[in-house]
Design an enzyme around this catalytic site. Structure first.
Site, PDB file in Angstrom:
ATOM      1  N   ALA A  66       0.816  -1.212   0.000  1.00 18.00           N
ATOM      2  CA  ALA A  66       0.000   0.000   0.000  1.00 18.00           C
ATOM      3  C   ALA A  66       0.851   1.263   0.000  1.00 18.00           C
ATOM      4  O   ALA A  66       0.307   2.368   0.031  1.00 18.00           O
ATOM      5  CB  ALA A  66      -0.938  -0.012   1.206  1.00 18.00           C
ATOM      6  N   GLY A  67       2.156   1.120  -0.020  1.00 23.25           N
ATOM      7  CA  GLY A  67       3.024   2.303  -0.060  1.00 23.25           C
ATOM      8  C   GLY A  67       2.864   3.174   1.171  1.00 23.25           C
ATOM      9  O   GLY A  67       2.870   4.407   1.086  1.00 23.25           O
TER      10      GLY A  67
ATOM     11  N   ALA B 275       4.805   3.477   3.974  1.00 21.20           N
ATOM     12  CA  ALA B 275       5.936   3.860   4.825  1.00 21.20           C
ATOM     13  C   ALA B 275       6.800   4.942   4.167  1.00 21.20           C
ATOM     14  O   ALA B 275       7.690   4.634   3.368  1.00 21.20           O
ATOM     15  CB  ALA B 275       6.764   2.626   5.172  1.00 21.20           C
TER      16      ALA B 275
ATOM     17  N   ASN C 121      10.740   4.872   3.323  1.00 26.73           N
ATOM     18  CA  ASN C 121      11.129   3.488   3.041  1.00 26.73           C
ATOM     19  C   ASN C 121      10.925   3.306   1.534  1.00 26.73           C
ATOM     20  O   ASN C 121       9.791   3.168   1.061  1.00 26.73           O
ATOM     21  CB  ASN C 121      10.250   2.562   3.894  1.00 26.73           C
ATOM     22  CG  ASN C 121      10.353   1.092   3.500  1.00 26.73           C
ATOM     23  OD1 ASN C 121      10.886   0.747   2.457  1.00 26.73           O
ATOM     24  ND2 ASN C 121       9.821   0.231   4.349  1.00 26.73           N
TER      25      ASN C 121
ATOM     26  N   GLU D 215      11.235   2.615  17.678  1.00 26.41           N
ATOM     27  CA  GLU D 215      11.059   1.614  16.616  1.00 26.41           C
ATOM     28  C   GLU D 215      11.675   0.268  16.992  1.00 26.41           C
ATOM     29  O   GLU D 215      11.899  -0.590  16.139  1.00 26.41           O
ATOM     30  CB  GLU D 215      11.660   2.134  15.310  1.00 26.41           C
ATOM     31  CG  GLU D 215      11.034   3.435  14.819  1.00 26.41           C
ATOM     32  CD  GLU D 215       9.766   3.238  13.983  1.00 26.41           C
ATOM     33  OE1 GLU D 215       9.735   2.321  13.161  1.00 26.41           O
ATOM     34  OE2 GLU D 215       8.809   4.025  14.154  1.00 26.41           O
TER      35      GLU D 215
ATOM     36  N   HIS E  15      15.652   2.793   9.248  1.00 23.00           N
ATOM     37  CA  HIS E  15      16.060   2.182  10.523  1.00 23.00           C
ATOM     38  C   HIS E  15      17.564   1.931  10.467  1.00 23.00           C
ATOM     39  O   HIS E  15      18.122   1.685   9.382  1.00 23.00           O
ATOM     40  CB  HIS E  15      15.382   0.812  10.741  1.00 23.00           C
ATOM     41  CG  HIS E  15      13.920   0.882  11.040  1.00 23.00           C
ATOM     42  ND1 HIS E  15      12.996   0.039  10.466  1.00 23.00           N
ATOM     43  CD2 HIS E  15      13.215   1.695  11.859  1.00 23.00           C
ATOM     44  CE1 HIS E  15      11.795   0.321  10.925  1.00 23.00           C
ATOM     45  NE2 HIS E  15      11.893   1.322  11.777  1.00 23.00           N
TER      46      HIS E  15
ATOM     47  N   CYS F  85      15.032  -7.755   9.528  1.00 22.71           N
ATOM     48  CA  CYS F  85      13.778  -7.091   9.958  1.00 22.71           C
ATOM     49  C   CYS F  85      12.773  -8.108  10.456  1.00 22.71           C
ATOM     50  O   CYS F  85      11.922  -7.794  11.284  1.00 22.71           O
ATOM     51  CB  CYS F  85      13.114  -6.361   8.792  1.00 22.71           C
ATOM     52  SG  CYS F  85      14.071  -5.059   8.066  1.00 22.71           S
TER      53      CYS F  85
END
Ligand code: SUG
Length: 477
Positions: free
Chosen positions: A39-40, A42, A45, A194, A271, A390
């Site tokens: 869904a795009g 972030a 990112n 995070e 991150h 991750c």
């Protein structure tokens, strides 16, 4: 090894749960959810942004995750997993004013707020390196293992995760005398956290008496903002990192707080684990990962001691944009029973000439303990910016046969969440029978997907013997 020739395992054998290795650390992978989609969502990112609108394959994603766990378990590492969260997050839609039965809420949200619906459907909990930050009993003042759930406040689709993560971790580590699962920090403006993606524990494996060192990496110091990213958000604050260190009951003299380089954030390093990975006293990192790079490395060397093994990758070898696209630093670095280390890279590294050359250079250098490179295919996750590292939360363990809780645990871990060859077969069958093999944005509003998700989670928690952990399960009680 010749380029293109992979030394990935073709067949793997996984230890039985009854023979849990007496390892110093367990790796908990997040099981990938059946609403895994692109869904795009972030910002900052680049993989997530570039994959927006793509059709996902949740079944393939989940099977890739299980295959990756088999590869890690076959290396002799204690492998565990965390069950998926409930999706869509109906409570979030209702908090945003949608009313009526579930079918109505989903249809209205799809028509009027499709972006919100996508946020409520994200399977982002699968990146368990963001679930929380962990410190083992030997590092904590009260001699208990502490886990601080991350608040993930900077992205709305992730900020929905903490309550369920807290419930899951509470069920996975039921022994309150040994494990403390802290709620997430309050989501105030200066408290962006995070989790373990921005934390590395370094220690001298040959000297158990020497205390561990904790590296916390933050994107911004909200009290004294100096250099800041200009394009993408800094997600982690220094203030949150300090609060997490306090909750973990760490000695602050053993902690190093380092600021991410703002230019790195602006180039897609959302991150720290996109540019750095550590294991025991080895730290692999990019030269441009942090501001004040020399000061950070000196501070670590002083604390970790003579065994400290920094492996720097220069910008001449690999630029930050190349590191972001190949995800070399998001590899898992694990100690195998023979004492050497294996770097488990995403297959994107193997297909990237310069990243593969760096991996081979590291493997061939006798001055570091990394003797093997493996490649794993986690492409569905990678397209959302999630590599092998991750997908896992590391939990250092202190072996103990005794448990003060009513249920049998393995080193304090609920046995339902310990990975084994039998469990792999069971999880594969579960995924095969419930997961769709493609998911479009329209399908997220299908009430049958909600029902299927809940039925699947009910079946899974029953198979694993877990107590109720989901809102729909509480609501029934
Ligand atoms: O928070 N992607 C995740 C990826 C997290 C990777 N974790 C670590 N580096 N430890 C994120 O950016 C994408 C979801 C979407 O676009 O649909 C996303 O949330």
């Amino acid at each position: 090894m010749a380029p293109g020739q992979s030394n990935i395992f073709c067949t793997v054998t996984v230890a039985n749960s009854s023979a849990l290795p007496a390892a110093a650390e367990a790796n908990f992978d997040g099981l990938i959810g059946m609403t895994h989609n692109y869904a795009g969502l972030a910002a900052g990112n680049l993989a997530s942004q570039n994959s927006a609108g793509r059709i996902s394959n949740p079944k393939a994603a989940a099977l890739q995750g299980i295959a990756k766990m088999e590869i890690i378990a076959a290396l002799g590492v204690t492998q565990c997993f965390l069950p998926p969260h409930e999706r869509p997050a109906m409570w979030m839609l209702r908090q945003n004013g949608f009313t009526g039965d579930d079918e109505r809420v989903l249809a209205d949200a799809y028509t009027n707020k499709p972006h919100l619906l996508a946020q409520c459907c994200s399977s982002s909990f699968m990146w368990s390196a963001n679930a929380g930050t962990v410190a083992p009993a030997q590092d904590a003042r009260d001699n208990r293992t502490h886990l601080v759930v991350a608040n993930l406040k900077s992205m709305p689709h992730r900020a929905v995760e903490p309550p369920c993560t807290h419930a899951i971790l509470g069920a996975v580590f039921p022994d309150r005398d040994r494990f403390v699962v802290h709620k997430a920090l309050l989501s105030t403006a200066d408290m962006g956290d995070e989790g373990a993606a921005n934390h590395t524990r370094l220690f001298d494996a040959s000297n158990a008496q020497r205390p561990a060192t904790h590296l916390f990496v933050y994107g911004i110091d909200t009290a004294h903002p100096r250099q800041q990213p200009k394009v993408h958000p800094a997600r982690q604050t220094l203030q949150a990192s300090q609060s997490v260190a306090n909750l973990l009951q760490l000695d602050l003299a053993r902690c190093v707080f380092a600021q991410q380089h703002p230019d790195a954030i602006d180039q897609g390093v959302f991150h720290n684990d996109v540019v750095s990975v550590g294991n025991a006293s080895t730290l692999l990192y990019h030269q441009d990962a942090w501001l004040d790079h020399d000061r950070v490395v000196d501070a670590l060397a002083e604390r970790v001691g003579n065994s400290f093994c920094p492996i720097a990758v220069s910008r001449d070898e690999l630029t930050i944009p190349e590191a972001v696209s190949a995800y070399l630093f998001n590899s898992q670095l694990v100690t195998t029973p023979d004492g050497s280390m294996t770097l488990v890279c995403p297959s994107e590294v193997e297909h990237h000439d310069r990243a593969r050359a760096v991996a081979q250079r590291i493997q061939q250098d006798p001055r570091n303990p990394i003797s093997r490179i493996l490649y794993v295919d986690v492409r569905e996750s990678m397209r959302n910016g999630g590599g092998p590292a991750c997908l896992r939360l590391r939990v250092p363990l202190a072996p103990s046969a005794t448990s003060t809780v009513g249920i049998h645990t393995l080193n304090g871990i609920h046995p339902g969440c310990v990975f084994s060859s039998e469990r792999a077969t069971q999880l594969r069958a579960w995924v095969e029978s419930w997961y769709p093999d493609q998911l479009t944005p329209e399908a997220l509003a299908d009430p049958m997907l909600l029902k299927r998700n809940r039925d699947a989670l009910d079946a899974l928690t029953q198979q694993l013997g877990l107590p109720p952990i989901y809102p729909f399960q509480y609501a029934r009680e």
